[in-house]
Write a protein that holds these residues in place. Structure first.
Motif, mmCIF file in Angstrom:
data_model
loop_
_atom_site.group_PDB
_atom_site.id
_atom_site.type_symbol
_atom_site.label_atom_id
_atom_site.label_comp_id
_atom_site.label_asym_id
_atom_site.label_seq_id
_atom_site.Cartn_x
_atom_site.Cartn_y
_atom_site.Cartn_z
ATOM 1 N N ALA A 14 3.920 7.380 -4.805
ATOM 2 C CA ALA A 14 5.227 7.850 -4.335
ATOM 3 C C ALA A 14 5.630 7.119 -3.060
ATOM 4 N N ALA A 15 4.647 6.861 -2.176
ATOM 5 C CA ALA A 15 4.948 6.158 -0.926
ATOM 6 C C ALA A 15 5.296 4.696 -1.192
ATOM 7 N N VAL A 16 4.557 4.043 -2.101
ATOM 8 C CA VAL A 16 4.873 2.662 -2.449
ATOM 9 C C VAL A 16 6.257 2.600 -3.083
ATOM 10 N N GLY B 241 -5.115 4.722 -7.728
ATOM 11 C CA GLY B 241 -3.938 5.144 -6.969
ATOM 12 C C GLY B 241 -3.609 6.599 -7.208
ATOM 13 N N SER B 242 -3.230 7.286 -6.144
ATOM 14 C CA SER B 242 -2.895 8.708 -6.216
ATOM 15 C C SER B 242 -1.386 8.894 -6.256
ATOM 16 N N ALA C 128 -4.018 -3.338 -8.303
ATOM 17 C CA ALA C 128 -4.942 -2.610 -9.177
ATOM 18 C C ALA C 128 -6.034 -1.897 -8.406
ATOM 19 N N GLY C 129 -6.390 -2.410 -7.249
ATOM 20 C CA GLY C 129 -7.563 -1.870 -6.567
ATOM 21 C C GLY C 129 -7.332 -0.583 -5.809
ATOM 22 N N SER C 130 -6.098 -0.345 -5.303
ATOM 23 C CA SER C 130 -5.907 0.826 -4.443
ATOM 24 C C SER C 130 -4.588 1.548 -4.644
ATOM 25 N N GLY C 131 -3.586 0.889 -5.212
ATOM 26 C CA GLY C 131 -2.266 1.508 -5.312
ATOM 27 C C GLY C 131 -1.610 1.684 -3.969
ATOM 28 N N THR C 132 -1.999 0.872 -2.979
ATOM 29 C CA THR C 132 -1.416 0.987 -1.634
ATOM 30 C C THR C 132 -0.605 -0.239 -1.243
#
Length: 584
Positions: free
Chosen positions: A535-537, A529-530, A464-468
């Motif tokens: 897309a990268a995740v 998250g962008s 939830a915090g970064s989408g990374t």
């Protein structure tokens, strides 16, 4: 060099000429200028050099070289194009990486191999290495680019691309249809139905080492004498082919409407064997109309002497996208995503992760994809989900299905209504990807996991915090644990390890500030998250899932944890396997 040429050489051309003169002064026994630079009408500077090649080692099957060889160096006005190296004889004809019998292909990929900073010394070094490899028999004809048609790309401006996916041709003379997909694309098919343009597919008896020319008259001459044997006073190596080609062309023209151009496809034997090289061309509509008039008046079995044909009639060569399985290697060959090829896949949840996951799986070669998400696309979602302005107002599943069909013609896509597809269909799939982050869906999956099934179940999510940070729980068909039980076990293991602190939030309640409210009013909190993050995740998780699909049964169950390079510190990948005593 005359004052006129000196004044009109570009700065780049002058630099290379001066460098060459300096090299000849220092190595007069190895390289000499035998003809000073001359400018041609297009601004290229050409000069002739002689290299002493007696010391180059020779091997059987290699290129035959004399003690000294002369070459024409053609220097373009701009440094973005490498100089070309040519010969004015036919002794190298038919050898790999000799284009149209006379131009040496010393740079396969100029954008990567040509370094202007190396100047003339780099060019001559490259030429010397080419000659060494050629004389040593290093070149492989099967990899020589465009070798069947003289080694040059045939393509005219403003012609469409012809896409070829069907195998063939199966006969020396065949009629195909060109189905118009857009102003820029025609698809070739050998099926007899439909109202596409008729085009003959004509199999040649030999390759075209000098290319296929740019005018109709010269092209017909090359069909009958592809090696230009008559120029050397020898009989042509093949029987005349132009009469049969003209018959095929005239027959096809009669089946096309007046005012339409006449296309044709040549199947050219490759010198190294294997499938024929396909070359597509078009005659302008005015010429095609003239062919139709000739065919209506005199029939199609006529013999036209190429010498009497207007020398100015052009052939407009088309770009060929030859995608036949026999000549194509997938660009994603030998990658984790190969596990999706030929698979039937369900994607539940078509949001921040699911919309990207579905497209990556589609491009990886899945046969069928079922998408399920009743949510509606809104403008705010375009920031990070795989949709466009045209999709706003549509359900995510409908919009994503349209996109997936646009990615691949041969992909079957089904939209499942409601929150979940039919359980029978889901169990018969090869893979179910749950990207909903829904407790209700998890409850349903737990129930499905307990019955006989073919499907691997993969639940994916991000932090939830970064989408990374990403997670993929893999539940194999023979697993005794349900998806939720696998997730719980992984959580207990991860939370107990300080070295995996980066992944702890995946099992913890969102901290203050981790979630955001995208709009005012009654808006559901969502994660940060962008599009680049998600897309990268998604791409990384798709690779992890693909590896499991490639495994020889039994497939391993467990939990993948992944982090992007810009995520907080911690391991970028960690796998929590399911203990061996848990599979059935």
């Amino acid at each position: 060099m005359s004052r006129h040429h000196r004044a009109t050489l570009s700065a780049w051309q002058k630099q290379l000429v001066d460098e060459l003169k300096a090299l000849t002064r220092g190595h007069s026994g190895e390289v000499r200028i035998v003809q000073q630079p001359q400018l041609d009408p297009v601004g290229d500077a050409s000069l002739r050099i002689r290299l002493h090649t007696a010391d180059i080692p020779r091997c059987p099957g290699g290129l035959t070289l004399g003690d000294d060889e002369e070459f024409i160096v053609r220097i373009h006005a701009s440094l973005f194009l490498p100089p070309s190296i040519e010969v004015d004889h036919a002794r190298f004809l038919g050898f790999p990486h000799v284009l149209q019998g006379q131009r040496l292909c010393i740079y396969l990929d100029p954008s990567r191999e040509w370094r202007p900073s190396d100047g003339m010394a780099g060019l001559l070094s490259r030429l010397w290495q080419w000659l060494t490899d050629a004389a040593g028999g290093v070149f492989d004809a099967s990899t020589a680019m465009y070798h069947a048609v003289g080694g040059v790309l045939h393509h005219a401006v403003d012609t469409p691309t012809i896409v070829v996916r069907e195998s063939g041709p199966t006969k020396p003379r065949q009629i195909a249809q060109l189905i118009r997909r857009s102003a820029h694309r025609y698809d070739l098919t050998y099926s007899t139905g439909g109202d596409g343009l008729r085009a003959p597919v004509f199999t040649l008896a030999s390759d075209l080492p000098f290319g296929a020319a740019s005018t109709f008259a010269l092209f017909l001459t090359l069909l009958d004498d592809p090696y230009l044997d008559r120029v050397e006073g020898r009989p042509p190596r093949v029987s005349p082919q132009s009469p049969a080609f003209m018959t095929s062309l005239l027959s096809s023209s009669l089946r096309n409407a007046d005012g339409s151009g006449q296309y044709f496809v040549l199947a050219v034997p490759h010198p190294a064997g294997g499938p024929h090289h396909l070359l597509g061309g078009r005659l302008p509509a005015t010429i095609a109309d003239a062919l139709r008039r000739i065919a209506r008046r005199h029939g199609t079995a006529i013999n036209l002497d190429p010498a009497i044909i207007n020398a100015d009639i052009p052939i407009e060569w088309c770009n060929m996208s030859d995608e036949r399985e026999a000549v194509t290697t997938r660009r994603d060959d030998n990658r984790p995503v190969n596990g999706f090829q030929g698979k039937s896949v369900h994607v539940w949840g078509c949001g921040g992760l699911g919309s990207w996951v579905a497209e990556f799986i589609a491009r990886a070669g899945a046969t069928h994809i079922t998408v399920c998400d009743p949510g509606v696309v809104t403008g705010g979602l375009l920031v990070r989900q795989n949709y466009t302005e045209a999709d706003i107002g549509r359900t995510k599943a409908d919009a994503l299905a349209t996109r997936l069909r646009a990615v691949r013609d041969d992909l079957s896509v089904t939209v499942a209504e409601g929150s979940m597809p039919d359980s029978v269909d889901a169990l018969a799939a090869d893979l179910i990807v749950d990207a909903t982050v829904s407790h209700s869906v998890t409850t349903c999956l737990d129930a499905l996991a307990g019955v006989e099934r073919k499907a691997v179940i993969a639940q994916v999510a991000t932090d939830a915090g970064s989408g990374t940070v990403g997670i993929a729980n893999i539940c194999a068909p023979d697993s005794e644990l349900t998806p939720s039980a696998i997730d719980e076990r992984a959580g207990n293991t991860v939370l107990a390890e300080g070295g995996l602190e980066l992944y702890h939030p995946l099992w913890q309640e969102a901290a203050d500030g981790d979630e955001l409210i995208p709009t005012r009013g009654c808006s559901v909190p969502t994660f940060h998250g962008s599009a680049a993050d998600l897309a990268a995740v998604a791409a990384t998780l798709v690779n992890m899932i693909g590896l499991h699909l490639q495994q020889t049964p039994p497939i391993v169950s467990g939990t993948h944890l992944i982090a992007l390079p810009h995520a907080p510190s911690g391991p970028r990948h960690h796998f929590v396997p399911l203990p061996a005593d848990n599979p059935r």
